[in-house]
Design a protein around this motif. Structure first.
Motif, PDB file in Angstrom:
ATOM      1  N   LYS A 285       1.288  -1.103  -0.054  1.00  0.00           N
ATOM      2  CA  LYS A 285       0.597  -0.077  -0.636  1.00  0.00           C
ATOM      3  C   LYS A 285       0.586   1.351   0.017  1.00  0.00           C
ATOM      4  N   HIS A 286       1.801   1.118   0.022  1.00  0.00           N
ATOM      5  CA  HIS A 286       3.405   2.471   0.395  1.00  0.00           C
ATOM      6  C   HIS A 286       3.610   2.678  -0.390  1.00  0.00           C
ATOM      7  N   GLY A 287       4.646   3.403  -0.738  1.00  0.00           N
ATOM      8  CA  GLY A 287       6.082   3.745  -1.752  1.00  0.00           C
ATOM      9  C   GLY A 287       7.168   2.899  -1.179  1.00  0.00           C
ATOM     10  N   GLY A 288       8.068   2.653  -1.019  1.00  0.00           N
ATOM     11  CA  GLY A 288       9.699   2.489  -1.230  1.00  0.00           C
ATOM     12  C   GLY A 288      10.267   1.634  -0.554  1.00  0.00           C
ATOM     13  N   ALA A 289      11.109   1.364   0.197  1.00  0.00           N
ATOM     14  CA  ALA A 289      11.329   0.361   1.034  1.00  0.00           C
ATOM     15  C   ALA A 289      12.363   1.883   2.269  1.00  0.00           C
ATOM     16  N   ASP A 290      11.716   1.890   3.104  1.00  0.00           N
ATOM     17  CA  ASP A 290      12.936   2.053   3.979  1.00  0.00           C
ATOM     18  C   ASP A 290      12.786   1.546   5.985  1.00  0.00           C
ATOM     19  N   LEU A 291      12.868   2.049   6.604  1.00  0.00           N
ATOM     20  CA  LEU A 291      13.253   1.697   7.675  1.00  0.00           C
ATOM     21  C   LEU A 291      12.654   1.843   8.949  1.00  0.00           C
ATOM     22  N   GLY A 292      11.467   1.985   8.417  1.00  0.00           N
ATOM     23  CA  GLY A 292       9.894   2.669   9.121  1.00  0.00           C
ATOM     24  C   GLY A 292       9.732   4.009   9.718  1.00  0.00           C
ATOM     25  N   PRO A 293       8.872   3.708  10.528  1.00  0.00           N
ATOM     26  CA  PRO A 293       7.941   5.556  10.345  1.00  0.00           C
ATOM     27  C   PRO A 293       9.389   6.204  11.458  1.00  0.00           C
ATOM     28  N   THR A 294       8.557   7.616  11.689  1.00  0.00           N
ATOM     29  CA  THR A 294       9.175   8.281  12.486  1.00  0.00           C
ATOM     30  C   THR A 294      10.403   8.194  13.481  1.00  0.00           C
ATOM     31  N   ARG A 295       9.642   7.868  14.430  1.00  0.00           N
ATOM     32  CA  ARG A 295      10.056   7.102  15.774  1.00  0.00           C
ATOM     33  C   ARG A 295      11.216   5.931  15.199  1.00  0.00           C
ATOM     34  N   ALA A 296      10.945   4.988  14.733  1.00  0.00           N
ATOM     35  CA  ALA A 296      12.217   4.323  14.577  1.00  0.00           C
ATOM     36  C   ALA A 296      13.352   5.090  13.497  1.00  0.00           C
ATOM     37  N   LYS A 297      12.866   6.161  12.654  1.00  0.00           N
ATOM     38  CA  LYS A 297      14.034   6.484  12.158  1.00  0.00           C
ATOM     39  C   LYS A 297      15.137   7.515  12.977  1.00  0.00           C
ATOM     40  N   ARG A 298      14.290   7.929  13.631  1.00  0.00           N
ATOM     41  CA  ARG A 298      15.117   8.582  15.334  1.00  0.00           C
ATOM     42  C   ARG A 298      16.461   7.147  15.626  1.00  0.00           C
ATOM     43  N   ALA A 299      15.347   6.371  15.843  1.00  0.00           N
ATOM     44  CA  ALA A 299      16.182   5.702  16.765  1.00  0.00           C
ATOM     45  C   ALA A 299      17.528   5.180  15.891  1.00  0.00           C
ATOM     46  N   TRP A 300      17.187   5.031  14.427  1.00  0.00           N
ATOM     47  CA  TRP A 300      18.055   4.205  13.199  1.00  0.00           C
ATOM     48  C   TRP A 300      19.449   5.197  13.840  1.00  0.00           C
ATOM     49  N   ALA A 301      18.711   6.533  13.267  1.00  0.00           N
ATOM     50  CA  ALA A 301      19.576   7.960  13.720  1.00  0.00           C
ATOM     51  C   ALA A 301      20.806   7.918  14.770  1.00  0.00           C
ATOM     52  N   GLU A 302      20.357   7.011  15.719  1.00  0.00           N
ATOM     53  CA  GLU A 302      21.741   7.666  16.933  1.00  0.00           C
ATOM     54  C   GLU A 302      22.468   6.710  17.061  1.00  0.00           C
ATOM     55  N   ILE A 303      22.187   5.842  16.014  1.00  0.00           N
ATOM     56  CA  ILE A 303      23.383   4.677  16.436  1.00  0.00           C
ATOM     57  C   ILE A 303      24.059   4.507  14.962  1.00  0.00           C
ATOM     58  N   GLY A 304      23.158   5.941  14.073  1.00  0.00           N
ATOM     59  CA  GLY A 304      24.344   6.225  12.880  1.00  0.00           C
ATOM     60  C   GLY A 304      23.795   5.238  11.528  1.00  0.00           C
ATOM     61  N   VAL A 305      22.457   5.036  11.215  1.00  0.00           N
ATOM     62  CA  VAL A 305      22.269   4.585   9.837  1.00  0.00           C
ATOM     63  C   VAL A 305      21.375   5.938   9.760  1.00  0.00           C
ATOM     64  N   ASP A 306      21.141   5.374   8.179  1.00  0.00           N
ATOM     65  CA  ASP A 306      20.341   6.310   7.777  1.00  0.00           C
ATOM     66  C   ASP A 306      19.281   5.601   7.594  1.00  0.00           C
ATOM     67  N   ALA A 307      18.003   6.340   8.047  1.00  0.00           N
ATOM     68  CA  ALA A 307      16.697   5.257   7.418  1.00  0.00           C
ATOM     69  C   ALA A 307      15.747   5.670   6.585  1.00  0.00           C
ATOM     70  N   LEU A 308      16.216   6.263   5.433  1.00  0.00           N
ATOM     71  CA  LEU A 308      15.255   7.096   5.171  1.00  0.00           C
ATOM     72  C   LEU A 308      15.782   6.071   3.253  1.00  0.00           C
ATOM     73  N   GLY A 309      14.942   4.950   3.516  1.00  0.00           N
ATOM     74  CA  GLY A 309      15.425   4.258   1.885  1.00  0.00           C
ATOM     75  C   GLY A 309      16.790   3.297   2.313  1.00  0.00           C
TER      76      GLY A 309
END
Length: 412
Positions: free
Chosen positions: A223-247
């Motif tokens: 139902k949604h677009g391409g691959a990324d690592l989850g909603p906003t809260r998850a993206k923040r958690a990824w950023a804290e460990i040095g991962v760009d979760a936008l794709g």
């Protein structure tokens, strides 16, 4: 030598399948809707019988052909219960949990294993869960629910999964839920070799920052677009460990990439975080977004292995037997179900040990989302009676069929 066969429904791309194989089960059949996931299953296990299509369509497979199989297993669709969704439960056309339980009567497996998201464990679905347990009791099985965390089984991410295991009475006392293993590695420890594979000299520095386990991988849906690592809260958690979760990246960072670069994960990296490794080798077919969804929606193989091994030990009556019985989740549901007539609020509150009428109304409201609840009003007096379960269990005239056909292209 005994062989233990498994029929796996909603098999996905093979996370549960590989784990169950490691536990000693042989696949008699794997049924899956998604073409790309079926191709992945066939590519990895050419000898397996893999059938593509709607698992509830008897033109795709006939459950009665597999009567007496050792294990009926599956990871039925999660959206009906997901906290991130509307939690429509029995009213969601993607809900196959109740249907899968109904197949136990037809297939008569020695055991049943179903897994789903943590949302199914919440109070919203207390009545739904109780109905499942009661139905399995009627069919001669003893069942238990348990919330397991992938991180307890060496998988470097949170990923709680709600598991239902049901066994026949002779095996049930020997079933023991798997115990947590050693603490999992961090994301950095798990991925440092893959991050360095393209020549990036900053990989070791990055790995030191990525010193936590990952948030839950979210596979997403069509139902949604391409691959990324989850909603906003998850993206923040990824950023804290040095991962760009936008794709998701096509390849690891190449040589010459700055040391302070924030990388994206590749599909191979996501698979590693989901539990695929040298101990659980697997190849994924299709384009990047499809591969990511196959990986992200999977049941981590080490967790499936641990649960499958526990079922196998129960079959072989290993260890000491224990007390095991279906657990009661919802006294309001049980009180309504056990009565053939209408029940007063006062009686329901007494049985459920509730003191606040508003809490009873809330619970009735939750039940009415999954069951037809009849309300009888006589002046100021109100009484309740439990009607039919709304979920699809195989009814030919259920609205699920039309909704499924309308939305099939977006169901994953």
């Amino acid at each position: 030598m005994n062989t233990f066969d498994v029929v796996e429904i909603c098999a996905g791309a093979g996370g549960q399948a590989l784990g169950l194989e490691k536990a000693g089960f042989e696949h008699a059949l794997a049924v899956e809707l998604d073409n790309n996931a079926c191709n992945t299953l066939r590519a990895n296990r050419p000898s397996w019988k893999v059938v593509e299509g709607d698992v509830a369509d008897q033109a795709v497979w006939r459950p009665s052909d597999y009567r007496g199989v050792s294990l009926l297993a599956g990871g039925v669709p999660c959206p009906p219960f997901s906290i991130a969704g509307k939690q429509l439960g029995a009213s969601d056309e993607r809900d196959l949990f109740a249907w899968a339980v109904t197949q136990v009567e037809v297939v008569q497996p020695r055991a049943l294993l179903l897994e789903n998201v943590r949302g199914l464990s919440m109070p919203r679905f207390a009545g739904y869960r109780q109905h499942v347990l009661d139905r399995l009791t009627e069919l001669g099985y003893i069942a238990e629910w348990r919330l397991l965390h992938a991180s307890d089984f060496g998988v470097p991410q949170l990923r709680p999964r709600f598991i239902l295991v049901a066994l026949k009475a002779e095996d049930a006392p020997y079933f023991h839920w798997p115990e947590p293993e050693a603490a999992p590695p961090t994301v950095g420890e798990t991925l440092v070799d893959l991050m360095a594979a393209g020549g990036w000299r900053g990989a070791k520095k990055w790995a030191k920052k990525a010193n936590k386990i990952a948030p839950t991988i979210v596979g997403g849906s069509k139902k949604h677009g391409g691959a990324d690592l989850g909603p906003t809260r998850a993206k923040r958690a990824w950023a804290e460990i040095g991962v760009d979760a936008l794709g998701v990246a096509d390849a690891p960072p190449p040589a010459g990439t700055p040391a302070d670069f924030m990388p994206k994960l590749t599909c191979d990296m996501v698979a590693r975080i989901q539990g695929w490794s040298d101990a659980y080798p697997w190849e994924f077919t299709g384009r990047k977004t499809s591969r990511y969804r196959q990986i992200g929606n999977a049941f981590p193989p080490p967790v499936a292995h641990a649960v499958g091994a526990a079922i196998m030990r129960a079959f072989q009556h290993e260890g000491s037997p224990r007390e095991l019985e279906n657990t009661e989740h919802d006294p309001v549901y049980r009180a309504l179900r056990s009565s053939e007539s209408f029940v007063t609020p006062e009686r329901l509150m007494k049985i459920a040990r509730l003191e606040n009428p508003a809490e009873l109304e809330r619970r009735i409201g939750l039940l009415s989302r999954d069951f037809d609840v009849e309300i009888q009003t006589d002046g100021t007096k109100t009484r309740y009676k439990l009607g039919d379960f709304k979920a699809f269990t195989g009814q030919e005239n259920h609205e699920r069929h039309n909704l499924f056909l309308q939305h099939r292209a977006r169901i994953s």
